[in-house]
Design a protein around this motif. Structure first.
Motif, PDB file in Angstrom:
ATOM      1  N   GLN B  38      57.486  18.986  42.554  1.00 36.11           N
ATOM      2  CA  GLN B  38      58.696  19.479  41.905  1.00 36.11           C
ATOM      3  C   GLN B  38      59.916  19.071  42.713  1.00 36.11           C
ATOM      4  O   GLN B  38      60.125  19.545  43.837  1.00 36.11           O
ATOM      5  CB  GLN B  38      58.665  21.002  41.736  1.00 36.11           C
ATOM      6  CG  GLN B  38      59.834  21.538  40.915  1.00 36.11           C
ATOM      7  CD  GLN B  38      59.689  22.999  40.569  1.00 36.11           C
ATOM      8  OE1 GLN B  38      58.981  23.746  41.242  1.00 36.11           O
ATOM      9  NE2 GLN B  38      60.358  23.435  39.508  1.00 36.11           N
ATOM     10  N   GLY B  41      65.890  20.669  40.834  1.00 40.09           N
ATOM     11  CA  GLY B  41      66.481  20.650  39.508  1.00 40.09           C
ATOM     12  C   GLY B  41      65.566  20.159  38.415  1.00 40.09           C
ATOM     13  O   GLY B  41      66.013  19.954  37.278  1.00 40.09           O
ATOM     14  N   LYS B  42      64.287  19.968  38.726  1.00 36.08           N
ATOM     15  CA  LYS B  42      63.342  19.491  37.726  1.00 36.08           C
ATOM     16  C   LYS B  42      62.145  20.425  37.635  1.00 36.08           C
ATOM     17  O   LYS B  42      61.912  21.246  38.520  1.00 36.08           O
ATOM     18  CB  LYS B  42      62.867  18.079  38.070  1.00 36.08           C
ATOM     19  CG  LYS B  42      63.973  17.035  38.054  1.00 36.08           C
ATOM     20  CD  LYS B  42      63.408  15.652  38.313  1.00 36.08           C
ATOM     21  CE  LYS B  42      64.504  14.599  38.271  1.00 36.08           C
ATOM     22  NZ  LYS B  42      63.963  13.229  38.535  1.00 36.08           N
ATOM     23  N   GLY B  43      61.389  20.285  36.573  1.00 33.98           N
ATOM     24  CA  GLY B  43      60.163  21.049  36.442  1.00 33.98           C
ATOM     25  C   GLY B  43      59.028  20.402  37.215  1.00 33.98           C
ATOM     26  O   GLY B  43      59.129  19.248  37.644  1.00 33.98           O
ATOM     27  N   PRO B  44      57.936  21.129  37.447  1.00 33.33           N
ATOM     28  CA  PRO B  44      56.778  20.544  38.128  1.00 33.33           C
ATOM     29  C   PRO B  44      56.231  19.336  37.366  1.00 33.33           C
ATOM     30  O   PRO B  44      56.160  19.349  36.140  1.00 33.33           O
ATOM     31  CB  PRO B  44      55.768  21.693  38.132  1.00 33.33           C
ATOM     32  CG  PRO B  44      56.589  22.930  37.993  1.00 33.33           C
ATOM     33  CD  PRO B  44      57.732  22.540  37.108  1.00 33.33           C
ATOM     34  N   PHE B  89      53.067  21.962  44.787  1.00 34.67           N
ATOM     35  CA  PHE B  89      52.289  23.146  44.433  1.00 34.67           C
ATOM     36  C   PHE B  89      50.865  22.736  44.099  1.00 34.67           C
ATOM     37  O   PHE B  89      50.644  21.730  43.415  1.00 34.67           O
ATOM     38  CB  PHE B  89      52.862  23.827  43.186  1.00 34.67           C
ATOM     39  CG  PHE B  89      54.209  24.431  43.365  1.00 34.67           C
ATOM     40  CD1 PHE B  89      55.353  23.729  43.021  1.00 34.67           C
ATOM     41  CD2 PHE B  89      54.347  25.725  43.847  1.00 34.67           C
ATOM     42  CE1 PHE B  89      56.610  24.292  43.168  1.00 34.67           C
ATOM     43  CE2 PHE B  89      55.591  26.295  44.001  1.00 34.67           C
ATOM     44  CZ  PHE B  89      56.731  25.569  43.661  1.00 34.67           C
ATOM     45  N   PRO B 100      47.204  26.933  34.073  1.00 35.69           N
ATOM     46  CA  PRO B 100      47.139  26.849  35.538  1.00 35.69           C
ATOM     47  C   PRO B 100      47.797  28.053  36.194  1.00 35.69           C
ATOM     48  O   PRO B 100      48.817  28.552  35.722  1.00 35.69           O
ATOM     49  CB  PRO B 100      47.900  25.557  35.851  1.00 35.69           C
ATOM     50  CG  PRO B 100      48.842  25.387  34.705  1.00 35.69           C
ATOM     51  CD  PRO B 100      48.174  25.988  33.509  1.00 35.69           C
ATOM     52  N   PHE B 102      49.581  29.003  39.662  1.00 36.91           N
ATOM     53  CA  PHE B 102      50.223  28.304  40.759  1.00 36.91           C
ATOM     54  C   PHE B 102      50.229  29.146  42.026  1.00 36.91           C
ATOM     55  O   PHE B 102      50.371  30.362  41.980  1.00 36.91           O
ATOM     56  CB  PHE B 102      51.669  27.966  40.398  1.00 36.91           C
ATOM     57  CG  PHE B 102      51.815  26.914  39.342  1.00 36.91           C
ATOM     58  CD1 PHE B 102      51.669  27.235  38.007  1.00 36.91           C
ATOM     59  CD2 PHE B 102      52.095  25.603  39.693  1.00 36.91           C
ATOM     60  CE1 PHE B 102      51.807  26.264  37.019  1.00 36.91           C
ATOM     61  CE2 PHE B 102      52.235  24.630  38.717  1.00 36.91           C
ATOM     62  CZ  PHE B 102      52.095  24.954  37.382  1.00 36.91           C
ATOM     63  N   GLY B 103      50.128  28.448  43.158  1.00 34.71           N
ATOM     64  CA  GLY B 103      50.330  29.074  44.451  1.00 34.71           C
ATOM     65  C   GLY B 103      51.763  28.870  44.906  1.00 34.71           C
ATOM     66  O   GLY B 103      52.595  28.317  44.180  1.00 34.71           O
ATOM     67  N   GLY B 105      54.719  27.131  47.012  1.00 38.67           N
ATOM     68  CA  GLY B 105      54.961  25.725  47.281  1.00 38.67           C
ATOM     69  C   GLY B 105      55.086  25.371  48.750  1.00 38.67           C
ATOM     70  O   GLY B 105      55.341  26.227  49.601  1.00 38.67           O
TER      71      GLY B 105
END
Lengths: 113, 112
Positions: B38, B41-44, B89, B100, B102-103, B105
């Motif tokens: 990630q 300013g962006k998504g994963p 992540f 999913p 997520f843990g 980062g």
């Protein structure tokens, strides 16, 4: 292809005010997800839609949060009234049924003051 | 409860070095693992995945290793570049689910 499109990119509002976020998924993706992401944390699922049906909204705080996906394409997530603790990034993702093509949008960064 | 987590919150490396990002998971029912990148300013963004019946999977400059005995997952990035700077992540999926989890980062900082 445009990918998952979210708007606005940024939003600053005063506490107790309402706010809405919009998401347009990738064409053909019938599954849409809304996530909440706090700083340094991984995204947490709020709600998942299969077409226009909300099939998993167990993590959505329903006293102040609501979502809709009326025609099974784009979706809106609303908070009313917003609280300081709602400041976060709200991510939208979409996929085909079964999870193929899972793609995130760039998110809306909400700041509640 | 069961969770996915990361050992190191920040990793700084020099350009050209190899990077290793680690992740511990505790849900033995998970059968599919994913690494995401990630950028600000962006998504994963999906990087690489691995199923629980595998120990290792390689992509372009990236390798994921899975040790089911100790429930450990790692992402290796070869010849790290400034463009690799991002938060990484790991995520897990339980059998029968395609959602999913997520843990926390790990921030990778690559110095030129």
């Amino acid at each position: 292809e445009a990918g998952v499109v979210q708007s606005p990119r940024y939003k600053i509002i005063e506490k107790k005010q309402p706010v809405a976020f919009w998401c347009n998924p990738i064409s053909g993706h019938n599954t849409l997800y809304w996530y909440l992401q706090n700083l340094g944390q991984g995204p947490e699922l709020l709600i998942r839609y299969e077409n226009e049906e909300a099939v998993d909204d167990s993590q959505l705080p329903k006293d102040r949060f609501s979502a809709e996906r009326l025609k099974g394409v784009d979706s809106t997530l609303k908070i009313q009234p917003a609280e300081l603790g709602d400041s976060a990034v709200y991510l939208c993702a979409s996929s085909f049924s079964g999870g193929d093509g899972y793609t995130f949008g760039s998110g809306t960064r909400l700041t509640v003051v | 409860g069961e969770s996915v987590g990361l050992h190191l919150p920040t990793l700084s490396v020099q350009e050209g070095d190899n990077s290793i990002i680690n992740c511990a998971y505790s849900n033995s029912a998970s059968d599919y693992f994913i690494w995401y990148k990630q950028e600000s300013g962006k998504g994963p963004q999906f990087i690489i995945d691995i199923r629980s019946n595998m120990d290792k999977r390689q992509g372009q400059r990236v390798t994921v290793l899975l040790n089911k005995t100790v429930k450990h997952l790692s992402l290796q990035i070869a010849a790290t570049q400034p463009g690799d700077s991002a938060v990484y992540f790991c995520a897990e999926r339980k059998g029968g689910s395609y959602i999913p989890t997520f843990g926390r980062g790990t921030s990778l900082i690559v110095h030129p």
